[in-house]
Write a protein that holds these residues in place. Structure first.
Motif, PDB file in Angstrom:
ATOM      1  N   ASP A  57      -5.803   6.157  28.954  1.00 30.45           N
ATOM      2  CA  ASP A  57      -4.718   5.118  28.997  1.00 30.45           C
ATOM      3  C   ASP A  57      -4.169   5.023  30.322  1.00 30.45           C
ATOM      4  N   MET A  58      -4.063   3.646  30.640  1.00 30.38           N
ATOM      5  CA  MET A  58      -3.945   3.373  32.197  1.00 30.38           C
ATOM      6  C   MET A  58      -2.863   1.853  32.034  1.00 30.38           C
ATOM      7  N   THR A  59      -2.220   1.702  33.022  1.00 22.23           N
ATOM      8  CA  THR A  59      -1.602   0.382  33.256  1.00 22.23           C
ATOM      9  C   THR A  59      -2.226  -0.109  34.727  1.00 22.23           C
ATOM     10  N   TYR A  60      -2.075  -1.626  34.729  1.00 25.17           N
ATOM     11  CA  TYR A  60      -2.437  -2.242  35.773  1.00 25.17           C
ATOM     12  C   TYR A  60      -1.321  -2.933  36.463  1.00 25.17           C
ATOM     13  N   SER A  61      -1.284  -3.118  37.749  1.00 28.16           N
ATOM     14  CA  SER A  61      -0.213  -3.650  38.580  1.00 28.16           C
ATOM     15  C   SER A  61      -0.680  -4.451  39.705  1.00 28.16           C
ATOM     16  N   ILE A  62       0.049  -5.410  40.131  1.00 27.02           N
ATOM     17  CA  ILE A  62      -0.567  -6.254  41.384  1.00 27.02           C
ATOM     18  C   ILE A  62       0.490  -5.430  42.559  1.00 27.02           C
ATOM     19  N   THR A  63       0.039  -4.823  43.396  1.00 22.91           N
ATOM     20  CA  THR A  63       0.716  -3.904  44.465  1.00 22.91           C
ATOM     21  C   THR A  63       0.858  -4.907  45.825  1.00 22.91           C
ATOM     22  N   ASN A  64       0.159  -6.058  46.110  1.00 27.93           N
ATOM     23  CA  ASN A  64       0.093  -6.784  47.243  1.00 27.93           C
ATOM     24  C   ASN A  64      -0.654  -7.784  47.169  1.00 27.93           C
ATOM     25  N   GLY A  65      -0.516  -8.891  47.987  1.00 33.38           N
ATOM     26  CA  GLY A  65      -1.345  -9.936  48.132  1.00 33.38           C
ATOM     27  C   GLY A  65      -0.489 -11.286  48.076  1.00 33.38           C
ATOM     28  N   ASP A  66      -1.034 -12.506  48.755  1.00 33.59           N
ATOM     29  CA  ASP A  66      -0.038 -13.660  48.656  1.00 33.59           C
ATOM     30  C   ASP A  66      -0.164 -14.467  47.469  1.00 33.59           C
ATOM     31  N   GLY A  67      -0.867 -13.872  46.471  1.00 33.59           N
ATOM     32  CA  GLY A  67      -0.533 -14.304  45.042  1.00 33.59           C
ATOM     33  C   GLY A  67       0.182 -13.862  44.116  1.00 33.59           C
ATOM     34  N   ILE A  68       0.979 -12.708  44.523  1.00 32.16           N
ATOM     35  CA  ILE A  68       1.766 -11.932  43.715  1.00 32.16           C
ATOM     36  C   ILE A  68       2.866 -12.773  43.038  1.00 32.16           C
ATOM     37  N   GLY A  69       3.347 -13.726  43.582  1.00 35.01           N
ATOM     38  CA  GLY A  69       4.272 -14.673  42.880  1.00 35.01           C
ATOM     39  C   GLY A  69       3.554 -15.631  41.931  1.00 35.01           C
ATOM     40  N   VAL A  70       2.325 -15.955  41.923  1.00 37.76           N
ATOM     41  CA  VAL A  70       1.692 -17.104  41.256  1.00 37.76           C
ATOM     42  C   VAL A  70       0.757 -16.382  40.056  1.00 37.76           C
ATOM     43  N   PHE A  71       0.480 -15.179  40.107  1.00 36.77           N
ATOM     44  CA  PHE A  71      -0.324 -14.546  39.031  1.00 36.77           C
ATOM     45  C   PHE A  71       0.767 -13.069  38.790  1.00 36.77           C
ATOM     46  N   SER A  72       0.221 -12.854  37.231  1.00 39.80           N
ATOM     47  CA  SER A  72       0.634 -11.751  36.802  1.00 39.80           C
ATOM     48  C   SER A  72      -0.470 -10.884  36.035  1.00 39.80           C
ATOM     49  N   ILE A  73      -0.327  -9.646  35.911  1.00 39.05           N
ATOM     50  CA  ILE A  73      -1.147  -8.782  35.162  1.00 39.05           C
ATOM     51  C   ILE A  73      -0.479  -7.950  34.146  1.00 39.05           C
ATOM     52  N   SER A  74      -1.348  -7.755  33.109  1.00 39.63           N
ATOM     53  CA  SER A  74      -0.824  -7.155  31.975  1.00 39.63           C
ATOM     54  C   SER A  74      -2.060  -6.290  31.446  1.00 39.63           C
ATOM     55  N   THR A  75      -1.769  -5.050  30.555  1.00 35.96           N
ATOM     56  CA  THR A  75      -2.479  -4.349  30.179  1.00 35.96           C
ATOM     57  C   THR A  75      -2.817  -4.506  28.544  1.00 35.96           C
ATOM     58  N   ASP A  76      -4.210  -4.564  28.224  1.00 36.33           N
ATOM     59  CA  ASP A  76      -4.734  -4.595  26.820  1.00 36.33           C
ATOM     60  C   ASP A  76      -4.869  -3.164  26.395  1.00 36.33           C
ATOM     61  N   LYS A  77      -3.891  -2.772  25.475  1.00 36.53           N
ATOM     62  CA  LYS A  77      -4.215  -1.488  24.987  1.00 36.53           C
ATOM     63  C   LYS A  77      -5.270  -0.795  24.244  1.00 36.53           C
ATOM     64  N   ASP A  78      -5.775  -1.933  23.732  1.00 38.23           N
ATOM     65  CA  ASP A  78      -7.273  -1.719  22.763  1.00 38.23           C
ATOM     66  C   ASP A  78      -8.323  -1.643  23.670  1.00 38.23           C
ATOM     67  N   THR A  79      -8.474  -2.406  24.800  1.00 41.57           N
ATOM     68  CA  THR A  79      -9.653  -2.496  25.544  1.00 41.57           C
ATOM     69  C   THR A  79      -9.419  -1.837  26.783  1.00 41.57           C
ATOM     70  N   ARG A  80      -8.225  -1.595  27.223  1.00 39.45           N
ATOM     71  CA  ARG A  80      -7.844  -1.131  28.455  1.00 39.45           C
ATOM     72  C   ARG A  80      -8.173  -1.694  29.523  1.00 39.45           C
ATOM     73  N   GLU A  81      -8.100  -3.219  29.538  1.00 37.74           N
ATOM     74  CA  GLU A  81      -8.410  -4.229  30.294  1.00 37.74           C
ATOM     75  C   GLU A  81      -6.934  -4.650  30.932  1.00 37.74           C
ATOM     76  N   GLY A  82      -7.314  -5.019  32.354  1.00 38.58           N
ATOM     77  CA  GLY A  82      -6.116  -5.918  32.794  1.00 38.58           C
ATOM     78  C   GLY A  82      -6.277  -7.373  32.763  1.00 38.58           C
ATOM     79  N   ILE A  83      -5.121  -7.713  32.075  1.00 33.40           N
ATOM     80  CA  ILE A  83      -5.271  -9.356  31.866  1.00 33.40           C
ATOM     81  C   ILE A  83      -4.615 -10.033  32.870  1.00 33.40           C
ATOM     82  N   LEU A  84      -5.283 -11.008  33.505  1.00 33.53           N
ATOM     83  CA  LEU A  84      -4.736 -11.630  34.589  1.00 33.53           C
ATOM     84  C   LEU A  84      -4.186 -13.169  34.295  1.00 33.53           C
ATOM     85  N   SER A  85      -2.965 -13.225  34.288  1.00 30.52           N
ATOM     86  CA  SER A  85      -2.290 -14.709  33.724  1.00 30.52           C
ATOM     87  C   SER A  85      -1.502 -15.506  34.751  1.00 30.52           C
ATOM     88  N   LEU A  86      -1.642 -16.765  34.554  1.00 32.84           N
ATOM     89  CA  LEU A  86      -0.770 -17.736  35.627  1.00 32.84           C
ATOM     90  C   LEU A  86       0.596 -17.826  35.166  1.00 32.84           C
TER      91      LEU A  86
END
Length: 790
Positions: free
Chosen positions: A302-331
């Protein structure tokens, strides 16, 4: 009796046989039981003992699983009484006697005829006895002995619980216990090494080992890695005879699986990623996925994803799918290719469950860089505002401009935009829009009092691509103008008491206005100046949108005038001001001293009777019910008329049947029935006393004087003419029956109807001469005669 066997003899049994032999010499009649025959050495002195039984316990041994062609010799029975002449007969009874074990009744030799299995039965209990063959009498008491089945190594060890499935954590220390296996051997554990088992490993080295005595399986290597190899198949052997050559063996399989521990950090396959996102992507939608690999399984991966830096940190967000252990990038915010064409994000993936035993293998996280490319798409027009609010006055002329909406093509082509209104609702038909400029105009006259607010939807499309549409909500507020005069808030029922005083407030009124508050209140109340001054009542404006009705004079009378009318005027505060006139109706009522209304003119009768409204209604209902019953009764009587005479032939009784109530006992003149039945009985003409005749009729005695010269038919015709001309007869048809018996009858009439008007010359004194039986009858007729004379 002696028992001899070819088996080996232990020293203890030799001593026992010696003692028994000595005892048997002194008492030759007893049975001595021994395993072999011994002799006294020469010169040995015979020892004498006190008498005792001539037999002791003993046992035979026979090998199991004997496969020879001949019966197996077990042993021999011998009695001291046996002289070898065949006079002694040996008998064998007990378990297996005659079937498994047979005896030579002359020599006493015992043989086994079948192959025995110690694992099925370990020993047999039998009884031996020596009898005299000639007399069949026992020579010695019966003795009991045991034949034991001697074990041989004919059973291999067995693992009753195998095969085994077991787990052990990966990275365990060497010598970690995995499982203990146990094999069982059916052979006799007390005899030899047939049941002594030794364990060894046939398969699974060098990863695992087994303890040869206990069967405990242990790890044999350090840091066995599940990610390198997860499953192991270990074969364990158990061998009896302490593992010596010739021993029997059995084996089992132990399937060992290494369970996972968090000993591997997550890793992104790449250090740089690139993602294409069109600018038309909706806010909140998922635009991409990213995944870090972890060699571990279950919760260790199990793991969690996070955006640590970048110029799109306020435009995009990321969440974790617990079933597939993927990071879902949203607008998070809308994209605009014309403003910014790319974004850069630093994304990190980290384990959520850490095992500090393996922290030296960390850190248990990884990072990568994601570049997002914004794609240019042909977008629909964008309105200058998310929604519009416009104002327009009611009663405005058709075509009045309400407002303007503005939309532009956000693309570099900057295509022209056209506007139109969705006609899905009825309120959309009150407005039109200029397709080129976006100006909204009225198409109908608006009435704020009917609809104060309109919501319409304006759609914009590009000329080059009409399929791309944008919608915006437009709210149109209808402003008020003073187009409704004020009016009374309700219909007022105003009452003035008869004992009112001048200047007394008898009621308070208020008004309402359909217009908005700016054109409605404040209201002004006043009397019409064009009318003469009202001497009875006046109006006072309270300057709070109410007015009071006051009396001008003292006392009012219901009898003189019970209703008064007061015309009033009401004006609003709008510009220009509007006014209306109304007329108040004032009723005069009688009141108590405290001002409570006691009665008004319309209720005077009822009030004087002291009846409430409910009581009055009840009385009216009862009257209506009684009237209905009377009408029904009269209807039934008229529809059910009976004939005046019961039968046309039955004229024996001078009875007239008529469907009418008489006047009682005093009514003797209404119908002269005697005259109808007997014309000779009518002495004079009599008028009815209840009706005054209008026409003078011919007296009846003048008519009756002519009865002697006319017949019955002429008499009836005269009576019929009198009935037609008589105005005092009942106002309905009646049937009169004339049963005239004729004239000059010697016997006279036998009817009792004329008994009241004629006197009888009969003398009833002769009844007294008839005896005591007619005494009462004579008294009755005597009284009647005296009354008539009187």
């Amino acid at each position: 009796m002696k028992i001899t066997s070819t088996s080996c003899i232990c020293p203890v049994l030799v001593c026992l046989c010696f003692v028994q032999r000595c005892y048997g010499t002194a008492h030759h009649s007893s049975i001595k039981v021994t395993r072999n025959q011994t002799k006294h050495t020469e010169g040995e002195t015979e020892v004498h003992h006190r008498p005792k039984r001539g037999w002791v316990w003993n046992q035979f041994f026979v090998l199991e699983e004997h496969m020879g062609p001949d019966p197996q010799y077990v042993g021999k029975l011998h009695s001291n009484s046996d002289k070898g002449d065949g006079s002694v007969k040996y008998i064998l009874t007990g378990e297996g006697a005659g079937t498994i074990f047979i005896i030579d009744d002359t020599t006493g030799d015992i043989h086994s005829t079948k192959s025995l299995d110690r694992e099925q039965k370990t020993h047999y209990v039998l009884h031996a006895q020596a009898i005299d063959r000639r007399t069949n009498k026992p020579l010695e008491p019966e003795s009991e002995f045991i034949i034991k089945v001697q074990d041989i190594n004919d059973n291999a060890p067995k693992f009753t619980d195998g095969p085994y499935i077991v787990t052990v954590p990966e990275m365990s220390d060497m010598g970690t216990s995995v499982l203990q296996v146990t094999a069982t051997d059916a052979d006799d554990p007390t005899y030899g090494n047939s049941a002594r088992v030794v364990y060894s490993i046939l398969q699974g080295q060098p990863y695992f080992s087994v303890d040869p005595k206990t069967g405990v399986i242990r790890t044999a290597l350090h840091n066995m890695d599940r990610e390198a190899r997860e499953h192991y198949s270990v074969v364990i052997q158990a061998k009896d005879m302490a593992g010596q050559v010739g021993g029997l063996s059995g084996s089992t399989t132990v399937n060992i699986t290494l369970t996972d521990v968090n000993d591997n950090p997550p890793r992104f396959p790449q250090k740089h990623y690139q993602l294409y996102v069109p600018e038309s992507a909706q806010v909140g939608s998922a635009v991409g996925k990213i995944k870090a690999n972890d060699a571990d399984t279950g919760s260790n991966a199990d793991m969690t994803y996070s955006i640590t830096n970048g110029d799109g940190i306020g435009v995009f967000s990321i969440s974790t799918d617990k079933d597939t252990r993927e990071g879902i990038l949203s607008l998070k915010k809308p994209l605009n290719y014309e403003k910014k064409k790319s974004y850069t994000l630093n994304i990190e993936g980290a384990n959520t469950h850490l095992d500090f035993r393996f922290s030296h293998l960390g850190p248990f996280k990884d990072a990568t860089m994601l570049k997002i490319i914004v794609g240019d798409v042909d977008e629909p027009p964008h309105f200058s505002m998310p929604s519009y609010v416009m104002d327009v006055y009611e009663n405005a002329k058709v075509g009045t401009i309400v407002g303007t909406v503005l939309a532009q093509d956000p693309d570099s082509a900057n295509s022209l935009v056209r506007y139109f209104i969705n006609r899905s609702a009825e309120e959309d038909r009150f407005f039109n829009i200029d397709a080129n400029t976006g100006t909204i105009k009225t198409s109908k006259v608006l009435d704020r009092e009917e609809t104060p607010w309109y919501n319409i939807t304006v759609t914009a499309s590009e000329n080059d691509n009409p399929g791309l549409l944008s919608h915006v909500s437009v709210g149109i507020r209808v402003l008020d103008v003073n187009d409704n005069p004020p009016e009374l808030a309700r219909e007022y029922d105003i009452v003035v008491c008869e004992n009112s005083k001048p200047g007394q407030v008898i009621h308070t009124i208020t008004a309402t206005d359909k217009d908005d508050f700016a054109n409605g209140p404040r209201f002004n109340f006043f009397l019409d100046e064009r009318l003469p001054t009202n001497p009875n009542f006046t109006l006072k404006d309270n300057e709070d949108n109410t007015a009071s009705i006051l009396t001008r004079r003292r006392r009012f009378s219901r009898t003189m005038q019970d209703v008064y009318y007061l015309p009033i005027m009401i004006s609003d505060g709008g510009i220009p001001s509007l006014s209306s006139s109304s007329t108040l109706t004032i009723r005069v009522c009688a009141c108590e001293r405290d001002g409570r209304v006691r009665t008004c003119h319309a209720e005077a009768f009822l009030s004087s009777a002291g009846l409430s409204t409910g009581a009055l209604i009840a009385i009216l209902l009862c009257v209506l019910i009684l009237l209905a019953i009377v009408v029904l009764f009269i209807t039934l009587r008229r529809s059910k008329k009976e004939p005046l005479i019961i039968s046309e032939e039955d004229v024996r009784e001078n009875v007239v049947t008529y469907d009418d109530e008489g006047g009682g006992e005093e009514d003797t003149e209404a119908f002269d029935i005697t005259a109808l039945r007997n014309p000779a009985a009518a002495e004079e003409f009599k008028y009815r006393r209840d009706i005054r005749p209008e026409v003078q009729l011919t007296p009846r005695h003048q008519t009756l004087s002519t009865l002697d010269s006319i017949d019955v038919q002429e008499f009836i015709k005269q009576r019929l003419a009198e009935a037609d001309l008589d105005p005092s007869v009942p106002p309905y048809d009646s049937l009169q029956t004339y049963a005239y018996e004729g004239q000059r009858s010697e016997a006279g009439s036998i009817s009792s109807l004329d008994s009241a008007t004629t006197q009888s010359d009969q003398d009833y004194h002769f009844l007294g001469d008839w005896g005591p039986e007619f005494k009462k009858l004579a008294e009755l007729y005597g009284e009647m005669e005296s009354e008539r004379t009187t």
